[in-house]
Scaffold this motif. Structure first.
Motif, PDB file in Angstrom:
ATOM      1  N   GLN A 159     -14.055 -72.324 -28.280  1.00 43.34           N
ATOM      2  CA  GLN A 159     -14.134 -71.452 -29.441  1.00 43.34           C
ATOM      3  C   GLN A 159     -12.734 -71.290 -30.011  1.00 43.34           C
ATOM      4  N   ALA A 160     -12.583 -71.616 -31.292  1.00 40.08           N
ATOM      5  CA  ALA A 160     -11.275 -71.515 -31.941  1.00 40.08           C
ATOM      6  C   ALA A 160     -10.918 -70.061 -32.201  1.00 40.08           C
ATOM      7  N   VAL A 161      -9.716 -69.677 -31.825  1.00 39.50           N
ATOM      8  CA  VAL A 161      -9.218 -68.318 -32.047  1.00 39.50           C
ATOM      9  C   VAL A 161      -8.274 -68.356 -33.249  1.00 39.50           C
ATOM     10  N   ILE A 162      -8.681 -67.710 -34.343  1.00 37.84           N
ATOM     11  CA  ILE A 162      -7.877 -67.678 -35.568  1.00 37.84           C
ATOM     12  C   ILE A 162      -7.207 -66.313 -35.679  1.00 37.84           C
ATOM     13  N   ARG A 163      -5.900 -66.309 -35.846  1.00 38.71           N
ATOM     14  CA  ARG A 163      -5.135 -65.069 -35.939  1.00 38.71           C
ATOM     15  C   ARG A 163      -4.327 -65.035 -37.227  1.00 38.71           C
ATOM     16  N   SER A 164      -3.966 -63.823 -37.602  1.00 36.78           N
ATOM     17  CA  SER A 164      -3.161 -63.635 -38.801  1.00 36.78           C
ATOM     18  C   SER A 164      -1.682 -63.626 -38.443  1.00 36.78           C
TER      19      SER A 164
END
Length: 272
Positions: A38-43
């Motif tokens: 699962q790709a973890v996208i952060r700001s």
């Protein structure tokens, strides 16, 4: 204006990276024991904006926060169990550990693993029990990694004709070896290295250890079965489509900025 271009570009790059994870999941949908990422996208860190008031002694007025875009930080494996498939092959083994409880030390559900030794003598872990017996008689994975016994030594057999009893591989001549089953209460410390093989990169205190040294007995090893991949094809295809649309949306934003810059340079800035 240029800040907006950077934000849109980061969104495109994050979408591209997420799409790579989804594509890898889809390509391994039939790999036994594979755990989808699962790709973890952060700001990126946000900046606080304030309105400068130079005409009075009042403090600066807060405008709000400004984001500089997002990035795909990592892919985290999802360790839910796959569907059990019967093969009838004596060398196929499947781990059933759905009933393992939450680990009190980590607060996470533990996982059981087979241990294998690579060509460079490193220990790795896998849920892919699609084993074979090599010409030298070693029980190996499809990559040639040797499966370990409870002494962390490679399992060597005289033939593929053996039975599994209480975790022990019993041959027709009476020789038996107990297969090593590892346990970790922190599956997030496992990193995929291809074909369902994991490398431990977490805290040494939570590294996979012989499950016999724990109090957990809620697991079994089934012979003649394989654990399927936990990739859901419908969900993965839907996520791939949504990710593509997110990429397109950021691309249109970037094109809009490009057109605005073109007009500023060639029309507004034109001197008559």
């Amino acid at each position: 204006m240029f800040r907006g271009m950077y934000t849109a570009t980061s969104g495109m790059m994050a979408s591209e990276r997420k799409q790579q994870y989804l594509t890898n999941n889809l390509s391994n949908a039939q790999t036994p024991g594979f755990k989808q990422d699962q790709a973890v996208i952060r700001s990126f860190p946000e900046y606080l904006l304030k309105e400068r008031n130079t005409t009075s002694s009042q403090s600066d007025k807060r405008v709000g926060d400004l984001s500089h875009g997002v990035y795909t930080q990592e892919g985290v494996p999802l360790f839910t169990s796959g569907t059990l498939k019967e093969t009838g092959n004596t060398t196929d083994l499947a781990l059933l550990d759905e009933n393992l409880p939450t680990d009190e030390d980590t607060g996470k559900k533990g996982i059981a693993l087979f241990g294998v030794r690579t060509e460079d003598d490193a220990i790795r872990y896998t849920r892919n029990g699609n084993f074979t017996v090599s010409e030298e008689g070693f029980l190996t994975t499809s990559e040639g990694y040797r499966v370990l016994n409870t002494n962390l030594a490679p399992i060597q057999l005289s033939s593929e004709q053996f039975t599994l009893k209480d975790g022990k591989l019993v041959e027709a001549n009476g020789n038996e070896q107990e297969i090593w089953i590892g346990y970790t209460g922190n599956p997030e410390g496992l990193n995929q290295r291809g074909n369902g093989v994991f490398e431990w990169s977490g805290d040494d205190n939570n590294a996979p250890r012989d499950i016999r040294t724990t109090e957990f007995t809620q697991y079994t090893v089934e012979q003649g079965f394989l654990e399927g991949s936990n990739v859901d094809l419908t969900t993965t295809m839907t996520d791939m489509l949504n990710t593509y649309r997110m990429y397109e949306a950021n691309q249109r934003v970037l094109q809009t900025y490009d057109q605005s810059i073109d007009k500023s340079v060639n029309d507004i800035g034109r001197v008559y």
